[in-house]
Design a protein around this motif. Structure first.
Motif, PDB file in Angstrom:
ATOM      1  N   GLU A  85      30.712 -90.359 -27.607  1.00 15.13           N
ATOM      2  CA  GLU A  85      30.849 -90.139 -26.163  1.00 15.13           C
ATOM      3  C   GLU A  85      31.575 -88.829 -25.886  1.00 15.13           C
ATOM      4  OE1 GLU A  85      32.874 -93.608 -24.710  1.00 15.13           O
ATOM      5  OE2 GLU A  85      31.095 -94.874 -24.884  1.00 15.13           O
ATOM      6  N   GLY A  86      32.632 -88.556 -26.618  1.00 15.10           N
ATOM      7  CA  GLY A  86      33.387 -87.311 -26.441  1.00 15.10           C
ATOM      8  C   GLY A  86      32.544 -86.092 -26.758  1.00 15.10           C
ATOM      9  N   ILE A  87      31.753 -86.167 -27.803  1.00 19.04           N
ATOM     10  CA  ILE A  87      30.879 -85.047 -28.163  1.00 19.04           C
ATOM     11  C   ILE A  87      29.834 -84.826 -27.078  1.00 19.04           C
ATOM     12  CG2 ILE A  87      29.067 -84.314 -29.785  1.00 19.04           C
ATOM     13  CD1 ILE A  87      30.796 -85.592 -32.026  1.00 19.04           C
ATOM     14  N   ALA A  88      29.257 -85.922 -26.552  1.00 24.68           N
ATOM     15  CA  ALA A  88      28.254 -85.802 -25.483  1.00 24.68           C
ATOM     16  C   ALA A  88      28.861 -85.140 -24.243  1.00 24.68           C
ATOM     17  CB  ALA A  88      27.691 -87.180 -25.134  1.00 24.68           C
ATOM     18  N   LYS A  89      30.087 -85.529 -23.869  1.00 27.54           N
ATOM     19  CA  LYS A  89      30.756 -84.925 -22.714  1.00 27.54           C
ATOM     20  C   LYS A  89      31.035 -83.446 -22.963  1.00 27.54           C
ATOM     21  CE  LYS A  89      33.025 -89.077 -20.946  1.00 27.54           C
ATOM     22  NZ  LYS A  89      34.307 -89.771 -20.780  1.00 27.54           N
ATOM     23  N   ALA A  90      31.491 -83.126 -24.162  1.00 25.81           N
ATOM     24  CA  ALA A  90      31.793 -81.736 -24.502  1.00 25.81           C
ATOM     25  C   ALA A  90      30.521 -80.888 -24.495  1.00 25.81           C
ATOM     26  CB  ALA A  90      32.488 -81.650 -25.862  1.00 25.81           C
ATOM     27  N   LYS A  91      29.420 -81.441 -24.984  1.00 23.42           N
ATOM     28  CA  LYS A  91      28.143 -80.711 -24.970  1.00 23.42           C
ATOM     29  C   LYS A  91      27.704 -80.461 -23.532  1.00 23.42           C
ATOM     30  CE  LYS A  91      26.084 -81.975 -29.391  1.00 23.42           C
ATOM     31  NZ  LYS A  91      25.004 -82.728 -30.065  1.00 23.42           N
ATOM     32  N   ALA A  92      27.832 -81.496 -22.695  1.00 20.03           N
ATOM     33  CA  ALA A  92      27.442 -81.360 -21.287  1.00 20.03           C
ATOM     34  C   ALA A  92      28.275 -80.288 -20.586  1.00 20.03           C
ATOM     35  CB  ALA A  92      27.578 -82.701 -20.566  1.00 20.03           C
ATOM     36  N   ALA A  93      29.520 -80.152 -20.979  1.00 20.07           N
ATOM     37  CA  ALA A  93      30.410 -79.151 -20.385  1.00 20.07           C
ATOM     38  C   ALA A  93      30.266 -77.785 -21.062  1.00 20.07           C
ATOM     39  CB  ALA A  93      31.858 -79.632 -20.478  1.00 20.07           C
ATOM     40  N   GLY A  94      29.408 -77.712 -22.088  1.00 19.37           N
ATOM     41  CA  GLY A  94      29.194 -76.446 -22.795  1.00 19.37           C
ATOM     42  C   GLY A  94      30.316 -76.064 -23.730  1.00 19.37           C
ATOM     43  N   LYS A  95      31.165 -77.030 -24.083  1.00 24.08           N
ATOM     44  CA  LYS A  95      32.313 -76.747 -24.945  1.00 24.08           C
ATOM     45  C   LYS A  95      32.069 -77.110 -26.404  1.00 24.08           C
ATOM     46  CE  LYS A  95      35.637 -77.376 -21.243  1.00 24.08           C
ATOM     47  NZ  LYS A  95      36.770 -78.141 -20.761  1.00 24.08           N
ATOM     48  N   TYR A  96      30.954 -77.763 -26.683  1.00 26.25           N
ATOM     49  CA  TYR A  96      30.677 -78.211 -28.057  1.00 26.25           C
ATOM     50  C   TYR A  96      29.328 -77.662 -28.465  1.00 26.25           C
ATOM     51  CZ  TYR A  96      29.971 -81.327 -32.059  1.00 26.25           C
ATOM     52  OH  TYR A  96      29.752 -81.824 -33.311  1.00 26.25           O
ATOM     53  N   LYS A  97      29.326 -76.919 -29.498  1.00 25.47           N
ATOM     54  CA  LYS A  97      28.070 -76.334 -29.954  1.00 25.47           C
ATOM     55  C   LYS A  97      27.671 -76.833 -31.340  1.00 25.47           C
ATOM     56  CE  LYS A  97      28.749 -72.144 -27.220  1.00 25.47           C
ATOM     57  NZ  LYS A  97      29.594 -72.743 -26.264  1.00 25.47           N
ATOM     58  N   GLY A  98      28.481 -77.674 -31.958  1.00 28.92           N
ATOM     59  CA  GLY A  98      28.188 -78.143 -33.311  1.00 28.92           C
ATOM     60  C   GLY A  98      28.567 -77.092 -34.331  1.00 28.92           C
ATOM     61  N   ARG A  99      28.321 -77.398 -35.567  1.00 27.50           N
ATOM     62  CA  ARG A  99      28.678 -76.420 -36.597  1.00 27.50           C
ATOM     63  C   ARG A  99      27.588 -75.366 -36.705  1.00 27.50           C
ATOM     64  NH1 ARG A  99      26.223 -76.746 -41.573  1.00 27.50           N
ATOM     65  NH2 ARG A  99      25.000 -78.623 -41.939  1.00 27.50           N
ATOM     66  N   ALA A 100      27.962 -74.202 -37.125  1.00 21.99           N
ATOM     67  CA  ALA A 100      27.011 -73.108 -37.277  1.00 21.99           C
ATOM     68  C   ALA A 100      26.065 -73.422 -38.431  1.00 21.99           C
ATOM     69  CB  ALA A 100      27.758 -71.811 -37.565  1.00 21.99           C
ATOM     70  N   PRO A 101      24.776 -73.125 -38.255  1.00 28.28           N
ATOM     71  CA  PRO A 101      23.834 -73.381 -39.348  1.00 28.28           C
ATOM     72  C   PRO A 101      24.156 -72.468 -40.532  1.00 28.28           C
ATOM     73  CG  PRO A 101      22.731 -72.308 -37.500  1.00 28.28           C
ATOM     74  CD  PRO A 101      24.127 -72.603 -37.075  1.00 28.28           C
ATOM     75  N   THR A 102      24.297 -73.061 -41.686  1.00 27.67           N
ATOM     76  CA  THR A 102      24.691 -72.267 -42.850  1.00 27.67           C
ATOM     77  C   THR A 102      23.501 -71.668 -43.571  1.00 27.67           C
ATOM     78  OG1 THR A 102      24.707 -74.273 -44.170  1.00 27.67           O
ATOM     79  CG2 THR A 102      26.811 -73.562 -43.263  1.00 27.67           C
ATOM     80  N   ALA A 103      22.414 -72.401 -43.660  1.00 28.64           N
ATOM     81  CA  ALA A 103      21.261 -71.919 -44.420  1.00 28.64           C
ATOM     82  C   ALA A 103      20.577 -70.755 -43.711  1.00 28.64           C
ATOM     83  CB  ALA A 103      20.283 -73.054 -44.664  1.00 28.64           C
ATOM     84  N   GLU A 110      36.905-101.799 -35.432  1.00 31.03           N
ATOM     85  CA  GLU A 110      37.704-100.647 -35.015  1.00 31.03           C
ATOM     86  C   GLU A 110      37.006 -99.342 -35.377  1.00 31.03           C
ATOM     87  OE1 GLU A 110      41.482-101.242 -36.916  1.00 31.03           O
ATOM     88  OE2 GLU A 110      42.276-102.361 -35.217  1.00 31.03           O
ATOM     89  N   ARG A 111      36.422 -99.293 -36.556  1.00 34.85           N
ATOM     90  CA  ARG A 111      35.709 -98.088 -37.004  1.00 34.85           C
ATOM     91  C   ARG A 111      34.514 -97.805 -36.096  1.00 34.85           C
ATOM     92  NH1 ARG A 111      35.143 -93.451 -39.280  1.00 34.85           N
ATOM     93  NH2 ARG A 111      33.387 -93.099 -40.638  1.00 34.85           N
ATOM     94  N   GLU A 112      33.748 -98.846 -35.755  1.00 32.99           N
ATOM     95  CA  GLU A 112      32.582 -98.663 -34.896  1.00 32.99           C
ATOM     96  C   GLU A 112      32.985 -98.216 -33.493  1.00 32.99           C
ATOM     97  OE1 GLU A 112      30.437-102.350 -35.237  1.00 32.99           O
ATOM     98  OE2 GLU A 112      29.872-101.931 -37.304  1.00 32.99           O
ATOM     99  N   ILE A 113      34.080 -98.771 -32.954  1.00 33.70           N
ATOM    100  CA  ILE A 113      34.578 -98.357 -31.645  1.00 33.70           C
ATOM    101  C   ILE A 113      35.009 -96.887 -31.687  1.00 33.70           C
ATOM    102  CG2 ILE A 113      36.465 -98.676 -29.967  1.00 33.70           C
ATOM    103  CD1 ILE A 113      34.305-100.824 -29.803  1.00 33.70           C
ATOM    104  N   MET A 114      35.696 -96.491 -32.755  1.00 39.38           N
ATOM    105  CA  MET A 114      36.138 -95.109 -32.907  1.00 39.38           C
ATOM    106  C   MET A 114      34.933 -94.172 -32.955  1.00 39.38           C
ATOM    107  SD  MET A 114      36.651 -92.376 -35.329  1.00 39.38           S
ATOM    108  CE  MET A 114      36.225 -93.245 -36.797  1.00 39.38           C
ATOM    109  N   LEU A 115      33.884 -94.544 -33.699  1.00 35.88           N
ATOM    110  CA  LEU A 115      32.692 -93.700 -33.783  1.00 35.88           C
ATOM    111  C   LEU A 115      31.977 -93.611 -32.433  1.00 35.88           C
ATOM    112  CD1 LEU A 115      31.291 -94.778 -37.258  1.00 35.88           C
ATOM    113  CD2 LEU A 115      32.361 -92.599 -36.666  1.00 35.88           C
ATOM    114  N   GLU A 116      31.950 -94.722 -31.695  1.00 32.40           N
ATOM    115  CA  GLU A 116      31.337 -94.724 -30.365  1.00 32.40           C
ATOM    116  C   GLU A 116      32.091 -93.779 -29.433  1.00 32.40           C
ATOM    117  OE1 GLU A 116      30.718 -97.891 -26.745  1.00 32.40           O
ATOM    118  OE2 GLU A 116      30.510 -98.635 -28.798  1.00 32.40           O
ATOM    119  N   ARG A 117      33.405 -93.831 -29.449  1.00 26.48           N
ATOM    120  CA  ARG A 117      34.222 -92.930 -28.621  1.00 26.48           C
ATOM    121  C   ARG A 117      34.003 -91.473 -29.025  1.00 26.48           C
ATOM    122  NH1 ARG A 117      39.514 -96.607 -29.028  1.00 26.48           N
ATOM    123  NH2 ARG A 117      39.002 -98.073 -27.373  1.00 26.48           N
ATOM    124  N   GLN A 118      33.878 -91.256 -30.319  1.00 27.20           N
ATOM    125  CA  GLN A 118      33.649 -89.903 -30.809  1.00 27.20           C
ATOM    126  C   GLN A 118      32.306 -89.375 -30.295  1.00 27.20           C
ATOM    127  OE1 GLN A 118      33.023 -89.557 -35.059  1.00 27.20           O
ATOM    128  NE2 GLN A 118      33.966 -87.541 -35.093  1.00 27.20           N
TER     129      GLN A 118
END
Length: 191
Positions: A128-146, A118-126
């Motif tokens: 996939e969701g991040i990849a789709k969001a990046k492709a749509a320009g809606k996900y930029k990741g966290r801001a670099p702190t250093a 279940e954990r591995e399936i959840m991580l796989e879905r996560q």
């Protein structure tokens, strides 16, 4: 002897810890080891290590839920090797499971494998969701702190503050400090 182990991830979870202690006492635990530390910080789980060290042949380590003990199936198997090596067993109250019997061991392996699946399936879905969001320009990741602290790093380095001290003061990694200073030297060399 029944030896209890109770754990919460943070100091804020006092109600959860109290509930675990009540359940362990009701189960008849004669000694209970308690800590408030994330399961990820395996090196920091000193009370778990003490509980395992104090197991004797015929004893049982008792936990209220599996997630209070192990962070993964591999970690659980490592803990079971230690427990078995001591001639003891593991009791998980929420599952009414006792590894002292062949059926209990089978059930633990099946349930642990399902949880890991279940954990591995959840991580796989996560992912996939991040990849789709990046492709749509809606996900930029966290801001670099250093990188955001480059000027402060340069200022402190100019004051002959050590890399370790700069990292500590700014709350960033020593490698990040080194990387920032190296990049600044390269820019200065090309200018």
């Amino acid at each position: 002897m029944l030896i209890g182990y109770a754990r919460t991830s943070t100091l804020d979870q006092t109600a959860g810890l109290e509930a675990q202690l009540l359940d362990l006492a009701a189960a008849g635990c004669e000694r209970t080891y308690v800590e408030q530390v994330s399961s990820v910080d395996v090196g920091e789980r000193q009370e778990l290590a003490r509980a395992l060290d104090n197991l004797r042949p015929g004893d049982a380590l008792v936990v209220t839920k599996l997630d209070r003990l192990a962070r993964s199936m591999a970690h659980l198997m490592d803990l079971l090797k230690v427990i078995d090596g001591k001639g003891a067993s593991l009791h998980i109250l929420s599952m009414n499971l006792d590894t002292g019997s062949p059926t209990g061991r089978l059930m633990l392996n099946v349930l642990g494998s399902v949880a890991q699946f279940e954990r591995e399936i959840m991580l796989e879905r996560q992912r996939e969701g991040i990849a789709k969001a990046k492709a749509a320009g809606k996900y930029k990741g966290r801001a670099p702190t250093a990188k955001a602290k480059s000027e402060q790093v340069a200022e402190l380095a100019g004051q002959d503050v050590s890399l370790s001290e700069i990292a500590r003061r700014l709350g960033i990694g020593k490698a990040s400090v080194h990387r920032i200073l190296k990049a600044q030297k390269e820019i200065a060399a090309t200018a």
